[in-house]
Each structure stands twice: as C-alpha cells, then as structure tokens.
Enzyme design. Structure first.
Site, PDB file in Angstrom:
ATOM      1  N   ALA A   1       0.921  -1.266  -0.101  1.00 23.22           N
ATOM      2  CA  ALA A   1      -0.055   0.048   0.028  1.00 23.22           C
ATOM      3  C   ALA A   1       1.008   1.206  -0.052  1.00 23.22           C
ATOM      4  O   ALA A   1       2.120   1.068   0.173  1.00 23.22           O
ATOM      5  CB  ALA A   1      -1.040  -0.135   1.182  1.00 23.22           C
TER       6      ALA A   1
ATOM      7  N   GLU B   1      -0.744   2.699   6.971  1.00 21.07           N
ATOM      8  CA  GLU B   1      -0.869   3.663   5.904  1.00 21.07           C
ATOM      9  C   GLU B   1      -1.364   5.024   6.560  1.00 21.07           C
ATOM     10  O   GLU B   1      -0.896   6.074   6.207  1.00 21.07           O
ATOM     11  CB  GLU B   1      -1.472   3.326   4.704  1.00 21.07           C
TER      12      GLU B   1
END
Length: 877
Positions: free
Chosen positions: A268, A304
């Site tokens: 990600a 993230e």
C-alpha cells in the site's frame, strides 16, 4: 537523484537542493495511451544551494511536448531535454515559473511506477522515484511543494476522479469528458502525489475528530466488490481514533480516501489523503479471507493512515532516512494491533517475522544498517531491516527512556519538525531532550549492520545466596563492516525459582531504567544479584527487549521450568521454541528419536492449563520452529533436505505422543457459531487448526479424514484453507481432489486463487517445480500481475526450502530464468524475487556452487535494470 549509470549514492554526499518548488499546479488529461500532463512549477533559488546553478529536473521515459519559462516558450538553446532529464542552463532570477507539458502512455507502463492502468482504472505509485515518470521534477523527498491538481477524463471510462487533499471543484469538460480539482494545503514531496480515475464502487462513512471536525472517509474498489470493503473501512475508523488517543494525532483534511487496485508492486502507499492499496489488503469476506488476511488488513490500513504524521506531515530529508518514517510507523501499527488483539500473541508474531526475514537478511550478503550509508537503487532498500529492525530500534528506545519520556519525545518531534524533511539525528535529539539522556551510543543501532549475539552464563553461590550472570555481546562481520563496536542492548530479565515464582531482583535494574531492565553497553558485564534464596533460572530478553540472538547455558529442564512458569508470555513461548529447536537439531545430527517424553508432557500440561483461557497463545506454542529457523540456527553448510526431514520427524513424534489430547481438543473447539473476524474467534480457530496440523503429522490417516471433512464442511476461508494446507502435505488422491475442488469453487476470485497457487508452490516434494511450471499456464496466472507472480514464483523461491534448493540446481536456474525475463517488464518485482538467494552462502558446498552459478548468470545478463543489477551484484559480493 538517481544515477542511471548505477553509481553508488552516498549519505555523506548529500547536499541541499539548488532550487525549491513552492507550488505545483498539474493539469492531467487522462487517456489510455496518450495522457497529457501540464505542470506549472513555481520555483525559487534555495539559499542553502549553489547560486546560479543550472536547474536539473528528473525524468524517466518522458516525452517533452513543450516548455515555457515565465509564460514564454523556452528558446531551444535555453534547455536540454532527454527522457531522463530536463536541464535549464541559466534559470531566470528567482522566483520564476516553468510550464512543462509531457505525454505518457499509462497502458504501456508495465513497471507500475508513475501513472499506469490497473484493470479499468488509472492510478499512480510515486514512491520512491515514480513521479519523474509523470513529469519532470525535483524528485527528492526534501523538496516540499503545495499541490493543486486538475484531473480530466472521459466520464464513462472514469466517473470517479480522486486526488490528494480536499476536493475543490468538479464539472463538465465537454465532449463527454469531465474534470475534478483537488488541493492539498500541506507541502509534501512528490513521492506522496497520487491520482486515481476509473469506474469504482465505494463504501463511505464519517469520522469526528477529537476537536469536533467531521471527516468524510471512503474505500473505493472495483465494481461489485463494495461488500468486501466494510472491514477495511472499520479498521480505518479505529486507526483514526487510536492515533488520537495514544499519540494525540488528529487527522488534518476534510476527506480521507482509500482505493484498492489489483496491480500494485507493494502492499500500500500513504499518499496524502489518498491511500492506494494492493486489493489483497482491503478486500475481505468470511468466504474468501482468512483470519490472517483480516489481521493484515487491519494492520496495513493502520500503517498507511499513521503515515499521515510519521511520513507525510514529517517526511525524510533523503532516502537514507527511510527508516525514520517506516520503522517508526511499523512500531506504531504493531502497537495498534497489539491493543486491538492480544499483545503477547502480536509480539510473538512480530518476532517470528523479524527472525525469518530480517535476521536472514542480516546474516547474508544483502546485510545493511537500518540507515544505510550508500545505495545503488533505492527501491531495493525497502527491506525487513529498514521496516522490522527499524521498529525494534524504536521499541528499544521506549524501553530505555520509559513510556512517559517516550511520549514527551514524540510530542516534541511532532511540534518541532511538522512540515519539514527530517533526519535520524533530529528525531533522536527530541528524545534526548525529553529524557535528559545522551543517546549518542544508542544511535549506533542505525549505523551498524548485523544481528548481535548475546551470550549469557550464570553461576549460583548457595552459601552466599548470590547469583552472578555474565553477559557478553558480539556482532559478526557484514559486507563493508568487518569491525563491530558494542551496542546499547536493553535486557529485560527476571529470575524464576523452582516453584515457578519470580525471585525479587536486588538490585532491581540498571540505574535510571525500569525495574528488571539491565543495559549491556560494552563487550561484557557481570550482574550480581544478592539475597537469592535458591538457584534461579534466568529469564532473559523478556518481551524480546532487543533484536539479538541469545545463547544461554540452560539445560532442557531449566527451559521447561520457564515454559511452565515464566510470568513473561514471550519467554514462555520462547522456551518451548528452544526445546523444539534443540530436538530438531538432534534429528539433523542423526538422532532417530529426537523429541523425548518431557517435551510432550510439558505440552500436554500446557494445553490442559491454557488452551481454554488463551487459545491464540496456545496455537503459537504448538507451532514448531520453521525450516528456515532451523537452517539459521545451523548457520553454515546447511542441507535443506536434512532440515526438512528432521523437522518432519520431530513434528510426527509430538503429534503421535499428543494424539488423543489433540483429537479431543480439536473436537471441543469445533463450533457452528457464525464466523466473526474478532480476536477471540480467530484464537479458537488458530488453536483448532494447529491441533489438526500436528495430529495429521502424527496420525496421518486420522488427520486426513478430519481435514477432508473440515475442508468440505467449513463455512469460512480460515478453516477451509487450513484444512487444504494440511492435505497439501499428505500426497494422494484426497489432496489432488481437494485442490481441484478449491480451484473450481473460487475460479473467479483472483485473490483466493493466489492462496491456491502459493500453497502448491510450497509442497515439499520433488515434483513441485514441474507443478509450478504447469501452473504458470493456468488461465488465472499472469506474469504481468505482481500478486500472481509473488503467490506462485515467490512462494516457491522463498517458502519452499527443499525444492528451491534442489541438489541438482534446477530451482536456482528456474528462478534465474524468471528474473531475467521479468526484469524488462517490472524490475522491482524481479529484484524482489532475486532476494530469495540472500542466504545462499550458508548452504552446503554443492548447492552453494550451483546457487552462485545461477546468480552469476543473472548478473552477467546484458541490459539489466539497476534494480536487478544491484541485488545480483551485492548477492555475489
């Protein structure tokens, strides 16, 4: 700046940029083959740079359409342009603007860096140096710019248009096209830039911050998959609340979007306000995702999101500081997951990953410090050392200075360096100031590669009631660092008496540290404990307080005392692992009955006492050390076949000895309650499937019958795939039938078929290489999709110790062929596959020679990418 010649880039050569880009205005007109990008850069000279220097902008396979300086077309002799660079020979007086128009082909971008197509969508990946594939720019992390982005696309093809920051306006662009404008008010480096355009479904919600602001949050997925995104959205909300509660960090934009794409080189990416994810870390349903998948989604969504402050609001001055954002953020996501689930089980799981990946890296030719001093290709330094060991360094720092001082240091770091590109030295200075400690010696953890070994020797004087524990440390040589200095190693310890109770420590700790924490900061030290009423068993590195190897002179009975009684769950688990490791090593040496009854008796007692109250922890205890763990313990002249057969022998002995208990516990844990991915349910399933695995090893016929019934009767992927995994180790008709049924059932789900590919690639049998070759022709497999490549080729090379390391070298030659073929298409994925050779030097001489031959063939291939040339070169050094 990347040097396309492959020259070494060194930390000591860092110098500030000559120019800064205060504002960047982008107009991106999406087209499958001819996307036009118009970039207006507002530049000024940097007072810290070289006066009147040429302006050199980075590019990568770019086609320049036009260039204007301060609104006027640039004269032909004012600049020099190539696909890799744009040079303005004599920039005008500061400030000035450049307007650059480039054309790119997203469909042809198989490297999946910059702007590319994933399925029917346009998306970007710019870390580390992908933005230069979109437009010419100062592509380095210390150039922070405020971005405003206009995105235009065909409305039918891309009804959803997303960018960084907040939405400003949207409307009709004529001719069936539309546009959206996004503005990010926070200066950021270009590696955090992102756009997405496509036909996407979404799940949406809101989050109210601690100051009362409403944030619109959403997860975007391919059409028809919105039902599988609910868990990711929930994990996002929990992450936002946790970061406020634990670190005081409030989200700062009006929207936060996550987009899942099916073609992605990494897991990600934390782009500001627009996180782009590999869809395997977003999509989940009980029918298609295992408990491990759910836990990974939770952790990576959190990771993230946490980057918003540790990586985005404060970024890296240069790529040598990569651990400043990654190691710190891994630590944060580990703490989040520990709070969401079981802290003890999470710690064990994290250490398993550290040892299997980072310790292996540290012991081979690819070893490097947490902050490397040099690199040839930065993409190759997104490693377990930077991430996992980097997180361990943060954890040690908290242990050394205490939780309160650590929180003060984090607050100071956020306050002082918000909006800047920082360094490790600046980070550590905040904790030195907050704690009043000199952290100069501790900083060596960032500079020195290799895994230290701590050796412990104890002596008890019953007459004086004194126990002396002598600790020594040594770190082996690594490439480029032959001489090692002693490091600061916090050792959390206790003394356990024969009755199982902790003996009070006198003295309680190294001065200035938490109770039970002793700091080894020299080559050796002797700790003297007084008023010790009986001979103790030392429990060292509680909670795995430092990323080191421990060698200790404990007898097996001492280890079993710790297994039965240690108050520290990590060391309770570790003692069982050590006993099992010794048994497997005896089997490698030829002992035909390596596991004695004491080990089985201890496990039987443990299951009776703990299985019901803590099934997730019990499942970890039942999982034997892996073949890679054992190979690492041997360290040199490793015969993978001998390791495999020894582990299988010990596993069978334990499974047979505990067969009745395992069968009874397996039946007791069987339930028809509806599946939920919570920690309690996952723990019960983990223990039930661990019982099945051991039972099948000790009683294959009974285990196969149980596994077949579970495979066909399961109402969730965790139980179905666990059963299939057990069957995969039992050759015969039942296995092949189950594999075929699984493939047919999930033929339309690529992520589930990835599990199927991976499982078959790891079957430890001589026919597996041919099985893998055959699966490459399967309709669901594609060399163009990183997930497919990793699931089949990566699982074979990195997860199948015996078959990748076949004594005839066929596994090595197969991987070399794949890497060479894939390099032209996707160098990042090719280079990552090649790291499967990272431990080749520890193999026995025959395999070692064949591995070296395959590596040299790769290294000598003309036209290699910098990515693969770097890995092959360092692997052979």
């Amino acid at each position: 700046m990347r040097d396309e010649s492959g020259a070494v880039i060194r930390l000591e050569d860092y110098r500030p940029t000559d120019y800064l880009i205060d504002r960047t205005e982008l107009d991106i007109r999406l087209d499958r083959h001819a996307t036009r990008v118009r970039a207006t850069l507002h530049l000024r000279a940097n007072a810290a740079g070289r006066p009147s220097a040429p302006l050199v902008l980075d590019g990568d396979e770019l086609r320049l359409i036009s260039l204007a300086i301060d609104g006027r077309p640039a004269a032909p002799d004012a600049y020099e342009a190539s696909p890799e660079r744009l040079v303005i020979h004599a920039p005008p007086a500061s400030p000035f603007t450049l307007t650059i128009e480039t054309e790119i082909d997203p469909t042809a971008n198989t490297k999946l860096m910059g702007l590319y197509r994933s399925g029917s969508a346009y998306c970007t990946q710019c870390e580390a140096e992908g933005f230069r594939r979109i437009t010419y720019f100062l592509d380095r992390p210390d150039v922070l710019s405020v971005f405003t982005t206009r995105i235009e696309a065909d409305r039918d093809e891309a009804p959803v248009l997303l960018g960084n920051g907040n939405p400003v306006k949207a409307g009709d662009a004529g001719g069936g096209r539309h546009y959206a404008v996004w503005h990010d008010p926070f200066p950021k480096p270009c590696y955090l830039f992102a756009i997405v355009g496509g036909r996407l479904d979404k799940v949406a919600d809101t989050f109210t911050t601690m100051s009362g602001r409403r944030v619109d949050i959403a997860v975007y997925v391919e059409p028809g998959k919105a039902g599988d995104a609910a868990y990711a959205l929930d994990a996002l909300k929990r992450s936002m609340a946790w970061d406020e509660r634990v670190f005081g960090r409030e989200y700062d934009l009006d929207v936060f979007n996550v987009v899942a794409v099916s073609d992605f080189n990494m897991g990600a990416m934390e782009n500001k306000g627009l996180n782009i994810f590999n869809d395997k870390y977003v999509l989940a349903s009980p029918e298609t995702a295992t408990d491990t998948d759910y836990a990974n989604i939770e952790a990576i969504i959190a990771h993230e999101y946490f980057h918003n402050w540790t990586g985005n609001r404060i970024t890296c001055r240069d790529w040598f500081q990569l651990c400043l954002k990654e190691g710190l953020t891994v630590f944060r996501d580990q703490e989040f997951s520990a709070d969401q689930r079981s802290r003890a089980v999470k710690r064990i799981a994290d250490v398993r990953v550290l040892r299997s990946q980072q310790f292996a890296e540290d012991s081979g030719p690819l070893a490097h410090p947490v902050r490397p001093r040099q690199y040839r290709e930065i993409n190759n330094f997104y490693t377990a050392t930077v991430y996992e060991k980097g997180a361990e360094v943060i954890r040690m720092l908290r242990t050394l200075i205490g939780e309160e001082a650590f929180r003060r240091g984090m607050d100071l770091y956020f306050d002082r360096y918000d909006g800047t590109a920082a360094t490790i030295e600046q980070f550590l200075s905040c904790f030195a100031e907050a704690s009043g400690r000199d952290l100069g010696h501790f900083a060596l953890w960032y500079e020195q590669a290799g895994t230290p070994t701590v050796t412990a020797r104890g002596h008890y004087d019953p007459a004086a009631k004194v126990y002396r524990l002598t600790l020594t440390q040594a770190t082996p040589p690594t490439p480029g660092q032959l001489e090692k200095s002693p490091q600061v190693i916090p050792i959390s310890l206790g003394l356990v008496g024969a009755s199982g109770a902790d003996i009070p420590l006198s003295p309680p700790a190294t001065e200035g540290h938490a109770p039970g924490v002793f700091v080894l900061d020299g080559p050796s030290a002797t700790l003297t404990f007084t008023d010790v009423p009986e001979k103790p068993v030392p429990s060292l590195l509680r909670g795995f307080s430092a990323p080191v190897r421990l060698e200790i002179d404990l007898e097996e009975e001492d280890l079993l005392v710790l297994f039965r009684h240690d108050s520290d769950p990590f060391n309770q688990w570790q003692s069982a692992q050590t006993v099992a490791t010794r048994a497997i090593l005896r089997a490698v040496a030829g002992d035909k009955r390596a596991a004695d009854h004491r080990m089985a008796d201890a496990l039987r007692h443990f299951l009776a006492m703990r299985a019901a109250s803590d099934p997730a922890f019990a499942a970890q205890v039942l999982a034997l050390p892996t073949e890679a763990d054992i190979a690492r313990e041997i360290g040199h002249d490793v015969d993978p076949d001998a390791v495999h057969h020894a582990r299988r022998l010990v596993k069978a002995e334990i499974g047979a000895a505990l067969g009745d208990e395992l069968a009874e516990l397996y039946g007791r844990l069987t339930t028809r309650e509806p599946y939920t991915p919570d920690a309690a349910g996952a723990g019960r399933r983990a223990l039930r499937n661990a019982c099945l695995d051991l039972l099948a090893a000790g009683r294959p016929a009974e285990g196969e019958a149980f596994a077949l019934h579970q495979f066909r009767d399961a109402d969730n992927m965790t139980d179905r795939f666990a059963a299939l995994s057990v069957l995969s180790h039992l050759p015969g008709t039942a296995r092949e039938t189950a594999l075929a049924e699984f493939a047919e059932r999930f033929r339309d789900n690529a992520l589930v078929l990835d599990k199927w590919f991976s499982l078959q690639a790891m079957i430890p049998e001589t026919g597996t290489l041919e099985r893998v070759r055959g699966l490459m022709s399967h309709p669901a497999f594609s060399m163009g999709n990183p997930n497919r490549v990793r699931s089949l080729i990566g699982s074979f090379a990195m997860g199948n110790l015996t078959q990748f390391n076949r004594p005839d070298g066929a596994g090595y030659e197969f991987l070399a062929d794949i890497v060479i073929a894939l390099d032209a298409r996707n160098p990042q994925v090719a280079a990552r596959l090649l790291t499967a050779f990272r431990t080749w030097k520890m193999l026995e001489p025959g395999r070692r020679a064949l591995a070296e031959k395959a590596l040299r063939r790769v290294a000598e291939t003309p036209g290699l990418s910098p990515d693969v040339a770097d890995i092959s070169g360092r692997s052979l050094s």
